[in-house]
Design a protein around this motif. Structure first.
Motif, mmCIF file in Angstrom:
data_model
loop_
_atom_site.group_PDB
_atom_site.id
_atom_site.type_symbol
_atom_site.label_atom_id
_atom_site.label_comp_id
_atom_site.label_asym_id
_atom_site.label_seq_id
_atom_site.Cartn_x
_atom_site.Cartn_y
_atom_site.Cartn_z
ATOM 1 N N LEU A 159 55.172 81.771 46.822
ATOM 2 C CA LEU A 159 56.615 82.071 47.457
ATOM 3 C C LEU A 159 56.791 83.583 47.535
ATOM 4 N N VAL A 160 56.376 84.477 46.612
ATOM 5 C CA VAL A 160 56.461 85.683 46.488
ATOM 6 C C VAL A 160 55.424 86.425 47.635
ATOM 7 N N LEU A 161 54.522 85.824 47.880
ATOM 8 C CA LEU A 161 53.491 86.397 48.785
ATOM 9 C C LEU A 161 53.855 85.964 50.052
ATOM 10 N N VAL A 162 54.655 84.901 50.399
ATOM 11 C CA VAL A 162 55.083 84.289 51.884
ATOM 12 C C VAL A 162 56.173 85.075 52.305
ATOM 13 N N MET B 204 51.568 75.423 34.876
ATOM 14 C CA MET B 204 50.444 75.940 35.679
ATOM 15 C C MET B 204 50.746 75.961 37.252
ATOM 16 N N MET B 205 51.225 74.803 37.724
ATOM 17 C CA MET B 205 51.541 74.643 39.013
ATOM 18 C C MET B 205 52.911 75.009 39.240
ATOM 19 N N ARG B 206 53.731 75.591 38.663
ATOM 20 C CA ARG B 206 54.989 76.294 38.664
ATOM 21 C C ARG B 206 54.693 77.715 39.113
ATOM 22 N N LEU B 207 53.896 78.070 38.303
ATOM 23 C CA LEU B 207 53.444 79.635 38.406
ATOM 24 C C LEU B 207 52.780 79.847 39.882
ATOM 25 N N ILE B 208 51.826 78.910 40.226
ATOM 26 C CA ILE B 208 51.151 78.779 41.380
ATOM 27 C C ILE B 208 52.284 78.879 42.695
ATOM 28 N N ARG B 209 53.505 77.919 42.480
ATOM 29 C CA ARG B 209 54.173 77.996 43.647
ATOM 30 C C ARG B 209 55.063 79.115 43.735
ATOM 31 N N ILE B 210 55.189 79.482 42.479
ATOM 32 C CA ILE B 210 56.225 81.059 42.692
ATOM 33 C C ILE B 210 55.337 81.889 43.105
ATOM 34 N N GLY B 211 53.970 82.185 42.934
ATOM 35 C CA GLY B 211 53.318 83.166 43.440
ATOM 36 C C GLY B 211 53.133 83.173 44.849
#
Length: 56
Positions: free
Chosen positions: A10-13, A1-8
């Motif tokens: 990164l994609v937004l920033v 779950m935490m990995r998915l948040i980090r990728i999200g």
């Protein structure tokens, strides 16, 4: 779950950062052009109007 948040995040920033870099590069180019103009350099356009050098 935490990995998915980090990728999200990164994609937004990343897109917002790329816009900032483009703005900073544009500003640096404009400043360089301004300083070159102060030193007496001029820019000539390579595009010429058709028939501009011809006399009738």
């Amino acid at each position: 779950m935490m990995r998915l948040i980090r990728i999200g995040v990164l994609v937004l920033v990343l897109p917002s950062l790329s816009g900032c870099w483009l703005l900073a590069a544009g500003g640096a180019g404009a400043y360089g052009g301004y300083k070159a103009k102060e030193e007496g350099y001029t820019v000539q356009s390579p595009v010429k109007k058709e028939g501009a050098g011809k006399k009738d």
